[in-house]
Design a protein around this motif. Structure first.
Motif, PDB file in Angstrom:
ATOM      1  N   LEU A 271      15.738-125.445 -58.029  1.00 40.29           N
ATOM      2  CA  LEU A 271      15.225-125.681 -56.682  1.00 40.29           C
ATOM      3  C   LEU A 271      15.996-124.835 -55.680  1.00 40.29           C
ATOM      4  O   LEU A 271      17.227-124.851 -55.664  1.00 40.29           O
ATOM      5  CB  LEU A 271      15.377-127.166 -56.338  1.00 40.29           C
ATOM      6  N   HIS A 272      15.270-124.064 -54.871  1.00 39.41           N
ATOM      7  CA  HIS A 272      15.868-123.279 -53.795  1.00 39.41           C
ATOM      8  C   HIS A 272      15.210-123.682 -52.477  1.00 39.41           C
ATOM      9  O   HIS A 272      13.976-123.676 -52.379  1.00 39.41           O
ATOM     10  CB  HIS A 272      15.654-121.772 -54.022  1.00 39.41           C
ATOM     11  N   GLY A 273      16.016-124.029 -51.481  1.00 39.77           N
ATOM     12  CA  GLY A 273      15.470-124.416 -50.184  1.00 39.77           C
ATOM     13  C   GLY A 273      14.896-123.247 -49.421  1.00 39.77           C
ATOM     14  O   GLY A 273      14.092-123.425 -48.502  1.00 39.77           O
ATOM     15  N   SER A 274      15.299-122.042 -49.779  1.00 37.94           N
ATOM     16  CA  SER A 274      14.851-120.829 -49.096  1.00 37.94           C
ATOM     17  C   SER A 274      15.007-119.647 -50.042  1.00 37.94           C
ATOM     18  O   SER A 274      15.748-119.720 -51.030  1.00 37.94           O
ATOM     19  CB  SER A 274      15.682-120.598 -47.828  1.00 37.94           C
ATOM     20  N   LEU A 275      14.304-118.563 -49.741  1.00 37.31           N
ATOM     21  CA  LEU A 275      14.470-117.335 -50.508  1.00 37.31           C
ATOM     22  C   LEU A 275      15.514-116.415 -49.883  1.00 37.31           C
ATOM     23  O   LEU A 275      15.751-115.311 -50.384  1.00 37.31           O
ATOM     24  CB  LEU A 275      13.133-116.596 -50.610  1.00 37.31           C
ATOM     25  N   GLU A 276      16.140-116.868 -48.825  1.00 40.00           N
ATOM     26  CA  GLU A 276      17.181-116.079 -48.169  1.00 40.00           C
ATOM     27  C   GLU A 276      18.460-116.104 -48.999  1.00 40.00           C
ATOM     28  O   GLU A 276      18.785-117.101 -49.649  1.00 40.00           O
ATOM     29  CB  GLU A 276      17.453-116.636 -46.773  1.00 40.00           C
ATOM     30  N   GLU A 277      19.198-114.976 -48.983  1.00 35.62           N
ATOM     31  CA  GLU A 277      20.475-114.852 -49.695  1.00 35.62           C
ATOM     32  C   GLU A 277      20.330-115.301 -51.153  1.00 35.62           C
ATOM     33  O   GLU A 277      21.074-116.151 -51.644  1.00 35.62           O
ATOM     34  CB  GLU A 277      21.562-115.644 -48.980  1.00 35.62           C
ATOM     35  N   PHE A 278      19.383-114.706 -51.855  1.00 37.20           N
ATOM     36  CA  PHE A 278      19.085-115.103 -53.225  1.00 37.20           C
ATOM     37  C   PHE A 278      20.259-114.801 -54.159  1.00 37.20           C
ATOM     38  O   PHE A 278      20.837-113.708 -54.100  1.00 37.20           O
ATOM     39  CB  PHE A 278      17.830-114.391 -53.724  1.00 37.20           C
ATOM     40  N   PRO A 279      20.624-115.742 -55.049  1.00 36.02           N
ATOM     41  CA  PRO A 279      21.777-115.564 -55.959  1.00 36.02           C
ATOM     42  C   PRO A 279      21.423-114.761 -57.211  1.00 36.02           C
ATOM     43  O   PRO A 279      21.310-115.306 -58.312  1.00 36.02           O
ATOM     44  CB  PRO A 279      22.154-117.003 -56.304  1.00 36.02           C
ATOM     45  N   TYR A 280      21.297-113.456 -57.066  1.00 33.60           N
ATOM     46  CA  TYR A 280      20.900-112.596 -58.187  1.00 33.60           C
ATOM     47  C   TYR A 280      21.825-112.754 -59.390  1.00 33.60           C
ATOM     48  O   TYR A 280      21.374-112.769 -60.542  1.00 33.60           O
ATOM     49  CB  TYR A 280      20.904-111.123 -57.752  1.00 33.60           C
ATOM     50  N   ASP A 281      23.125-112.848 -59.142  1.00 33.94           N
ATOM     51  CA  ASP A 281      24.107-112.907 -60.235  1.00 33.94           C
ATOM     52  C   ASP A 281      23.829-114.066 -61.185  1.00 33.94           C
ATOM     53  O   ASP A 281      23.984-113.933 -62.405  1.00 33.94           O
ATOM     54  CB  ASP A 281      25.526-113.046 -59.680  1.00 33.94           C
ATOM     55  N   SER A 282      23.429-115.220 -60.646  1.00 37.52           N
ATOM     56  CA  SER A 282      23.245-116.394 -61.480  1.00 37.52           C
ATOM     57  C   SER A 282      22.025-116.277 -62.395  1.00 37.52           C
ATOM     58  O   SER A 282      21.851-117.089 -63.306  1.00 37.52           O
ATOM     59  CB  SER A 282      23.114-117.651 -60.601  1.00 37.52           C
TER      60      SER A 282
END
Length: 289
Positions: A271-282
């Motif tokens: 679950l992501h509250g927003s697509l901003e600052e997406f955690p690519y590394d994970s």
């Protein structure tokens, strides 16, 4: 029967498959404005999120039946569509990218992630919603845009069935084959969705899923988030299970059976509250290409 192992860690992502309405662009709110305008004309109350949640991500015929069973409008379905189309013609031309979308698409491209679109919108609505957003939709080549009325999707096999996402993946693999590159497996795909049927569609396709719902939808499913992420919830479940079981694909990809949903806390849905600052590394996408 092969066992689905919840302990199997997801592999790194090679492809990102996107829903459109309410995920890339703000059209879900515009749908609400159009629907509520018509409801008000005929003295009916605004569309509640408990019903809207069932409509999101579904093909028109399925969504239409659910809506009209609830709305009980004093007009025919055909007349509703005429009024709906007239209102949509103007308002859909005002769609805007949602927060974080443009940075996310650029970030995925810079990391060499392949991208495809898988939307339940039909060709006519898609063109109205997208023609003024060239910069956004330039990230998806024409052959990698799969729409809701694509003839390659069998009747009755819209979301939550996995067909649309498996088809989107096949378009990417067709291009990779021409380039002499190895095909992308379903478990190497990350589906981006805002709707509950869409999440289930991605999970049934044997793919990893990001659920980025409208705040009101998240309220509607409070306490059931884990079920949504596993593809185990939604309304009209019995009818959907019967339909999906008729043509379940009995193959397994990376120990995720295509055609079946996932398991609670299996790590394949987040679950992501927003697509901003997406955690690519994970997601194994840290390094830029």
């Amino acid at each position: 029967m092969l066992t689905i192992l919840s302990t199997t860690p997801p592999p790194r992502i090679r492809a990102a498959l996107f829903d459109m309405d309410g995920l890339l662009i703000d059209s879900e709110d515009l749908y609400s404005i159009v629907t509520n305008t018509i409801l008000e004309r005929y003295g009916r109350p605004p569309l509640p999120w408990s019903i809207k949640a069932q409509l999101q991500g579904r093909p028109g015929p399925q969504a239409g039946k659910i809506f009209h069973d609830w709305a009980q409008l004093p007009i025919s379905h055909e007349q509703f569509l005429v009024e709906q189309k007239e209102l949509q013609k103007d308002i859909f031309s005002t769609t805007k990218p949602l927060p974080g979308v443009m940075d996310l698409l650029a970030g995925l491209k810079s990391r060499g992630v392949h991208m495809a679109l898988a939307t339940s919108s039909n060709k006519n609505n898609f063109e109205i919603k997208s023609k003024h957003l060239g910069e956004l939709f330039a990230h998806f080549k024409k052959e990698h845009q799969v729409l809701g009325d694509d003839p390659r999707i069998p009747a009755g096999r819209g979301k939550p069935a996995p067909d649309i996402y498996l088809l989107a993946l096949s378009t990417l693999n067709k291009s990779l084959e021409v380039e002499g590159q190895p095909p992308i497996q379903p478990e190497e795909c990350l589906v981006f969705e805002d709707s509950v049927p869409g999440v289930e569609s991605g999970r049934r396709a044997g793919m990893q899923v990001v659920w980025c719902p409208h705040p009101e939808l998240l309220v509607e499913y409070k306490g059931r988030e884990k079920e949504v992420l596993a593809g185990l919830t939604g309304e009209h479940k019995e009818d959907e299970e019967k339909q999906l079981q008729k043509s379940e694909v009995e193959v397994t990809q990376g120990k995720r059976r295509v055609g079946m949903p996932g398991e609670i806390d299996d790590g394949w849905g987040r679950l992501h509250g927003s697509l901003e600052e997406f955690p690519y590394d994970s997601y194994g996408m840290g390094g830029k290409a």
